[in-house]
Motif scaffolding. Sequence first.
Motif, PDB file in Angstrom:
ATOM      1  N   ALA A 111       8.604 -28.155  -3.660  1.00 32.52           N
ATOM      2  CA  ALA A 111       8.597 -29.470  -4.313  1.00 32.52           C
ATOM      3  C   ALA A 111       7.157 -29.940  -4.530  1.00 32.52           C
ATOM      4  N   ALA A 112       6.332 -29.815  -3.517  1.00 27.88           N
ATOM      5  CA  ALA A 112       4.929 -30.250  -3.630  1.00 27.88           C
ATOM      6  C   ALA A 112       4.186 -29.439  -4.694  1.00 27.88           C
ATOM      7  N   ARG A 113       4.428 -28.162  -4.753  1.00 30.69           N
ATOM      8  CA  ARG A 113       3.763 -27.324  -5.767  1.00 30.69           C
ATOM      9  C   ARG A 113       4.231 -27.685  -7.170  1.00 30.69           C
ATOM     10  N   ASN A 114       5.533 -27.923  -7.331  1.00 29.91           N
ATOM     11  CA  ASN A 114       6.046 -28.298  -8.654  1.00 29.91           C
ATOM     12  C   ASN A 114       5.435 -29.600  -9.143  1.00 29.91           C
ATOM     13  N   VAL A 115       5.372 -30.597  -8.269  1.00 31.42           N
ATOM     14  CA  VAL A 115       4.777 -31.879  -8.659  1.00 31.42           C
ATOM     15  C   VAL A 115       3.286 -31.699  -8.926  1.00 31.42           C
ATOM     16  N   SER A 116       2.612 -30.919  -8.092  1.00 33.73           N
ATOM     17  CA  SER A 116       1.173 -30.696  -8.283  1.00 33.73           C
ATOM     18  C   SER A 116       0.877 -30.037  -9.626  1.00 33.73           C
ATOM     19  N   ARG A 117       1.719 -29.125 -10.049  1.00 33.20           N
ATOM     20  CA  ARG A 117       1.530 -28.482 -11.356  1.00 33.20           C
ATOM     21  C   ARG A 117       1.589 -29.509 -12.497  1.00 33.20           C
ATOM     22  N   CYS A 118       2.417 -30.524 -12.330  1.00 30.93           N
ATOM     23  CA  CYS A 118       2.531 -31.563 -13.350  1.00 30.93           C
ATOM     24  C   CYS A 118       1.224 -32.328 -13.538  1.00 30.93           C
ATOM     25  N   MET A 119       0.437 -32.427 -12.486  1.00 30.77           N
ATOM     26  CA  MET A 119      -0.823 -33.178 -12.580  1.00 30.77           C
ATOM     27  C   MET A 119      -1.761 -32.576 -13.625  1.00 30.77           C
ATOM     28  N   HIS A 120      -1.648 -31.279 -13.822  1.00 26.92           N
ATOM     29  CA  HIS A 120      -2.531 -30.590 -14.755  1.00 26.92           C
ATOM     30  C   HIS A 120      -1.916 -30.414 -16.139  1.00 26.92           C
ATOM     31  N   ASP A 121      -0.750 -30.995 -16.348  1.00 26.79           N
ATOM     32  CA  ASP A 121      -0.057 -30.923 -17.635  1.00 26.79           C
ATOM     33  C   ASP A 121      -0.472 -32.143 -18.467  1.00 26.79           C
ATOM     34  N   SER A 122      -1.221 -31.912 -19.524  1.00 24.09           N
ATOM     35  CA  SER A 122      -1.739 -33.025 -20.338  1.00 24.09           C
ATOM     36  C   SER A 122      -0.623 -33.865 -20.956  1.00 24.09           C
ATOM     37  N   SER A 123       0.555 -33.277 -21.184  1.00 26.39           N
ATOM     38  CA  SER A 123       1.654 -34.057 -21.755  1.00 26.39           C
ATOM     39  C   SER A 123       2.135 -35.134 -20.779  1.00 26.39           C
ATOM     40  N   CYS A 124       1.820 -34.975 -19.530  1.00 30.97           N
ATOM     41  CA  CYS A 124       2.208 -35.955 -18.511  1.00 30.97           C
ATOM     42  C   CYS A 124       1.429 -37.262 -18.676  1.00 30.97           C
ATOM     43  N   TRP A 125       0.209 -37.198 -19.166  1.00 32.29           N
ATOM     44  CA  TRP A 125      -0.673 -38.364 -19.161  1.00 32.29           C
ATOM     45  C   TRP A 125      -0.903 -38.984 -20.527  1.00 32.29           C
ATOM     46  N   GLY A 126      -0.432 -38.367 -21.599  1.00 28.94           N
ATOM     47  CA  GLY A 126      -0.645 -38.948 -22.932  1.00 28.94           C
ATOM     48  C   GLY A 126      -2.132 -39.061 -23.216  1.00 28.94           C
ATOM     49  N   ASP A 127      -2.583 -40.244 -23.603  1.00 28.09           N
ATOM     50  CA  ASP A 127      -4.011 -40.396 -23.890  1.00 28.09           C
ATOM     51  C   ASP A 127      -4.786 -40.945 -22.684  1.00 28.09           C
ATOM     52  N   ALA A 128      -4.117 -41.070 -21.541  1.00 25.22           N
ATOM     53  CA  ALA A 128      -4.798 -41.457 -20.305  1.00 25.22           C
ATOM     54  C   ALA A 128      -5.375 -40.200 -19.656  1.00 25.22           C
ATOM     55  N   SER A 129      -6.316 -40.391 -18.728  1.00 28.01           N
ATOM     56  CA  SER A 129      -6.932 -39.269 -18.011  1.00 28.01           C
ATOM     57  C   SER A 129      -6.721 -39.451 -16.520  1.00 28.01           C
ATOM     58  N   LEU A 130      -6.236 -38.418 -15.875  1.00 32.86           N
ATOM     59  CA  LEU A 130      -6.083 -38.428 -14.427  1.00 32.86           C
ATOM     60  C   LEU A 130      -7.406 -37.989 -13.819  1.00 32.86           C
ATOM     61  N   LEU A 131      -8.065 -38.900 -13.113  1.00 28.52           N
ATOM     62  CA  LEU A 131      -9.381 -38.623 -12.539  1.00 28.52           C
ATOM     63  C   LEU A 131      -9.276 -38.030 -11.140  1.00 28.52           C
ATOM     64  N   CYS A 132      -8.285 -38.466 -10.398  1.00 29.35           N
ATOM     65  CA  CYS A 132      -8.161 -38.065  -9.007  1.00 29.35           C
ATOM     66  C   CYS A 132      -6.719 -38.307  -8.562  1.00 29.35           C
ATOM     67  N   TRP A 133      -6.210 -37.471  -7.644  1.00 33.83           N
ATOM     68  CA  TRP A 133      -4.861 -37.676  -7.141  1.00 33.83           C
ATOM     69  C   TRP A 133      -4.679 -36.982  -5.803  1.00 33.83           C
ATOM     70  N   VAL A 134      -3.709 -37.458  -5.046  1.00 38.38           N
ATOM     71  CA  VAL A 134      -3.271 -36.803  -3.819  1.00 38.38           C
ATOM     72  C   VAL A 134      -1.763 -37.005  -3.704  1.00 38.38           C
ATOM     73  N   LEU A 135      -1.078 -35.955  -3.327  1.00 42.70           N
ATOM     74  CA  LEU A 135       0.365 -36.011  -3.102  1.00 42.70           C
ATOM     75  C   LEU A 135       0.608 -35.952  -1.603  1.00 42.70           C
ATOM     76  N   MET A 136       1.118 -37.037  -1.066  1.00 40.22           N
ATOM     77  CA  MET A 136       1.427 -37.132   0.358  1.00 40.22           C
ATOM     78  C   MET A 136       2.905 -36.775   0.550  1.00 40.22           C
ATOM     79  N   PRO A 137       3.361 -36.598   1.794  1.00 43.70           N
ATOM     80  CA  PRO A 137       4.770 -36.203   1.988  1.00 43.70           C
ATOM     81  C   PRO A 137       5.785 -37.149   1.346  1.00 43.70           C
ATOM     82  N   ASP A 138       5.486 -38.460   1.284  1.00 45.17           N
ATOM     83  CA  ASP A 138       6.469 -39.404   0.734  1.00 45.17           C
ATOM     84  C   ASP A 138       5.910 -40.328  -0.351  1.00 45.17           C
ATOM     85  N   HIS A 139       4.735 -40.033  -0.863  1.00 44.50           N
ATOM     86  CA  HIS A 139       4.188 -40.843  -1.955  1.00 44.50           C
ATOM     87  C   HIS A 139       3.043 -40.110  -2.657  1.00 44.50           C
ATOM     88  N   TRP A 140       2.599 -40.695  -3.755  1.00 48.49           N
ATOM     89  CA  TRP A 140       1.521 -40.145  -4.576  1.00 48.49           C
ATOM     90  C   TRP A 140       0.531 -41.265  -4.872  1.00 48.49           C
TER      91      TRP A 140
END
Length: 151
Positions: A40-69
Amino acid sequence: MSPRLGYRSLRHGRVSLPDHAYLLTAISAYRRPLFRNVDAARNVSRCMHDSSCWGDASLLCWVLMPDHWHGLVQMGSRDSLSTVMNRFKSLTARRLHCTQAGLVWDRGFHDRAVRAEEDVRAIARYIVGNPIRAGLVSNVLDYPYWDCVWL
């Protein structure tokens, strides 16, 4: 306070400013530690690098914790905060429904606009330091579910 009132208060006064950075938090449904599961963590993490996820916004930094992001997002000119977060939660939930049953994310999200006088890199360090503060690891390099554009 009723759950509906709490959710409504999160949206009260929300503003999406183009080219502005926001610290965002999304919580798993029922605060379940879904992301202790490696797949589950790997699947969600892969989404972070998918540009279609963010539209015209840019993800600068992220962390996925056991129960939140947590994420630090620089808004573009087209999409609102709600659009960006709905897209993120929808895409990650679709990817997880292959391995998880039930709801993935809680309703809504928390946002805080980064003020002009704040150091964006200090906020990024705070975000990636979450696994250390939670006692999951003693060194952030030992935690696999995070990324930052400055590293």
